[in-house]
Design a protein around this motif. Structure first.
Motif, short mmCIF file in Angstrom:
data_model
loop_
_atom_site.label_atom_id
_atom_site.label_comp_id
_atom_site.label_asym_id
_atom_site.label_seq_id
_atom_site.Cartn_x
_atom_site.Cartn_y
_atom_site.Cartn_z
N SER A 115 0.84 -1.21 0.00
CA SER A 115 0.00 0.00 0.00
C SER A 115 0.87 1.25 0.00
CB SER A 115 -0.93 -0.01 1.22
OG SER A 115 -1.80 -1.13 1.18
N ALA A 116 1.94 1.24 0.81
CA ALA A 116 2.83 2.41 0.85
C ALA A 116 3.50 2.64 -0.50
CB ALA A 116 3.87 2.22 1.95
N VAL A 117 3.93 1.55 -1.15
CA VAL A 117 4.56 1.68 -2.47
C VAL A 117 3.56 2.21 -3.49
CG1 VAL A 117 5.62 0.40 -4.36
CG2 VAL A 117 6.32 -0.06 -2.00
N ARG A 118 2.33 1.72 -3.42
CA ARG A 118 1.30 2.20 -4.35
C ARG A 118 1.05 3.70 -4.17
NH1 ARG A 118 -3.16 -2.72 -3.98
NH2 ARG A 118 -2.10 -4.13 -5.47
N LEU A 119 1.03 4.17 -2.90
CA LEU A 119 0.85 5.60 -2.64
C LEU A 119 2.00 6.41 -3.22
CD1 LEU A 119 -0.50 5.57 1.04
CD2 LEU A 119 -1.78 6.04 -1.06
N LYS A 120 3.22 5.89 -3.07
CA LYS A 120 4.38 6.58 -3.64
C LYS A 120 4.31 6.63 -5.16
CE LYS A 120 7.62 5.63 0.14
NZ LYS A 120 8.90 4.97 0.52
N ILE A 121 3.89 5.52 -5.76
CA ILE A 121 3.77 5.49 -7.23
C ILE A 121 2.71 6.48 -7.70
CG2 ILE A 121 3.09 4.05 -9.18
CD1 ILE A 121 4.38 1.67 -7.75
N ASP A 122 1.58 6.54 -6.99
CA ASP A 122 0.53 7.50 -7.35
C ASP A 122 1.04 8.94 -7.23
OD1 ASP A 122 -1.18 5.41 -7.85
OD2 ASP A 122 -2.16 5.50 -5.88
N ALA A 123 1.81 9.20 -6.16
CA ALA A 123 2.35 10.55 -5.97
C ALA A 123 3.34 10.90 -7.09
CB ALA A 123 3.02 10.67 -4.61
N VAL A 124 4.18 9.93 -7.47
CA VAL A 124 5.14 10.17 -8.56
C VAL A 124 4.42 10.41 -9.88
CG1 VAL A 124 6.97 9.11 -9.93
CG2 VAL A 124 7.03 8.94 -7.44
N ASN A 125 3.37 9.61 -10.14
CA ASN A 125 2.61 9.79 -11.38
C ASN A 125 1.91 11.15 -11.41
OD1 ASN A 125 3.31 7.31 -12.46
ND2 ASN A 125 1.57 6.25 -11.50
N LYS A 126 1.37 11.57 -10.25
CA LYS A 126 0.71 12.89 -10.19
C LYS A 126 1.74 14.00 -10.39
CE LYS A 126 -2.17 15.82 -7.27
NZ LYS A 126 -1.32 16.99 -7.45
N GLU A 127 2.91 13.85 -9.75
CA GLU A 127 3.96 14.85 -9.92
C GLU A 127 4.43 14.91 -11.37
OE1 GLU A 127 8.39 15.91 -8.07
OE2 GLU A 127 7.20 14.24 -7.27
N ARG A 128 4.50 13.76 -12.01
CA ARG A 128 4.91 13.71 -13.42
C ARG A 128 3.88 14.40 -14.30
NH1 ARG A 128 4.51 9.80 -17.63
NH2 ARG A 128 6.35 9.78 -18.97
N ARG A 129 2.59 14.14 -14.03
CA ARG A 129 1.54 14.80 -14.81
C ARG A 129 1.57 16.31 -14.59
NH1 ARG A 129 -1.48 10.32 -12.93
NH2 ARG A 129 -2.40 11.66 -11.32
N ASP A 130 1.74 16.72 -13.31
CA ASP A 130 1.81 18.16 -13.01
C ASP A 130 3.01 18.80 -13.69
OD1 ASP A 130 -0.44 17.84 -11.48
OD2 ASP A 130 0.62 17.78 -9.56
N TYR A 131 4.13 18.07 -13.76
CA TYR A 131 5.33 18.62 -14.39
C TYR A 131 5.07 18.90 -15.87
CZ TYR A 131 9.91 18.73 -16.60
OH TYR A 131 10.99 19.08 -17.35
N PHE A 132 4.49 17.93 -16.57
CA PHE A 132 4.24 18.13 -18.00
C PHE A 132 3.18 19.22 -18.23
CE2 PHE A 132 5.97 13.73 -18.32
CZ PHE A 132 7.01 14.02 -19.19
N THR A 133 2.18 19.27 -17.33
CA THR A 133 1.18 20.34 -17.46
C THR A 133 1.83 21.71 -17.24
OG1 THR A 133 -0.56 18.85 -16.65
CG2 THR A 133 -1.00 21.21 -16.57
#
Length: 333
Positions: A41-59
């Motif tokens: 669960s902790a790894v999944r939360l980290k992956i979601d945070a990284v994916n959100k940060e990646r989307r925010d970066y490109f936006t």
């Protein structure tokens, strides 16, 4: 205790023992599984945070590129020069006279991720053209900010004084993009500009005009106004309207309120009993309104004394400079 009770006790003891054994085994075997689930669960939360940060970066990257495409250059000096050229072109397209406006660079200011540069503009013109200028600058295509806008009455009805700062940005660091020519879709004849026509029709900035005296009774000749006494024009006749530079040399634009014309002077020229010696661009308190800073003034030498006339004031409103108030160029002389 008889045999029946002994058997019942053994059965109950066996059931309790099996229950305790089950609970112990369950704890022993399930605890590692629970820990694994927690880590997953902790790894999944980290992956979601990284994916959100990646989307925010490109936006954010696309947003920065869109803003950068509306800037003039990666170089602060080139951006300031092209921004000033656009400002002058807009001023002329508004129907105003370039000589009636002063434009001084504001310098650069470091912001987070960008440098801010621009021009300080002061001048006077007819109310319809001034409104067109403000409208076109406010709707210009490049990145801009119109700051500190002030309007006041001019020297004659229908004319207004205007001053403001017009600023733009230079991103640092700037992403690599292909800049295109920035063209505004608005003109002085656009329907959006016509929405401001009521300001012109009402002439809300017109100075107060005293009511004319009543007409004389019929058959009585009107009173004759005595002619002004002969002599030279007084210092109250000359008003400083612009202190600009051209090719690195200061120019002083003086409005002759009697002849209703603006004359350009340079250093060394004589006017109102004095000689123009310097244009001072130091920010200093305005005489009589010390809480307000004045950005420029013209200094005139009369005999051995130096007098300053702030921009917008007449020569009758000059004030004597103390030795400690003199700029370095004059303090050495």
């Amino acid at each position: 205790m008889n045999d029946r009770e002994k058997k019942l006790a053994k059965v109950i003891g066996g059931v309790l023992g099996c229950g305790l054994l089950f609970l112990g085994g369950r704890t022993l075997f399930l605890k590692p599984l629970v820990e694994v689930d927690r880590q997953i669960s902790a790894v999944r939360l980290k992956i979601d945070a990284v994916n959100k940060e990646r989307r925010d970066y490109f936006t954010s990257e696309e947003a920065v590129k869109a803003v950068t495409a509306r800037t003039f250059s990666d170089d602060i000096d080139e951006a300031s020069a092209r921004f000033g050229e656009m400002l002058t072109r807009t001023l002329i397209n508004s129907g105003l006279r370039e000589a009636d406006f002063s434009r001084l660079p504001t310098g650069s200011r470091k912001l987070r991720g960008a440098l801010e540069t621009g021009w300080a503009i002061r001048g006077e013109g007819p109310l319809p053209q001034v409104i067109s200028l403000i409208f076109l600058l406010n709707h210009a295509a490049p990145v801009h900010r119109l700051d500190g806008l002030t309007l006041g009455v001019g020297d004659s009805p229908g004319r207004v004084r205007v001053s403001f700062r017009y600023l733009t940005l230079v991103p640092t660091p700037s992403p690599e993009i292909e800049r295109k020519e920035l063209e505004t879709k608005f003109t002085s004849e656009s329907p959006e500009r016509r929405a401001f026509d009521p300001l012109v029709a009402r002439d809300i900035l017109r100075p107060y005009i005293r009511r004319p005296p009543p007409a004389p009774p019929a058959g009585q000749p009107p009173a004759l106004t005595p002619p002004p006494p002969p002599g030279k024009a007084g210092p109250e006749t000359f008003r400083v309207v612009s202190l600009s530079e051209w090719a690195g040399k200061p120019e002083i634009h003086i409005r002759d309120l009697t002849a209703q014309k603006t004359v350009r002077y340079r250093l060394g020229d004589s006017i109102a009993g004095g000689v123009i010696v310097l244009v001072d661009y130091r920010p200093m308190p305005t005489p009589g309104r010390e809480w307000l800073l004045s950005s420029s003034r013209v200094i005139v030498r009369i005999d051995s004394e130096f007098w300053a006339i702030e921009r917008g004031a007449t020569f009758a409103e000059r004030h004597k400079l103390k030795p400690e108030e003199l700029p370095p160029e004059l303090a050495k002389s």
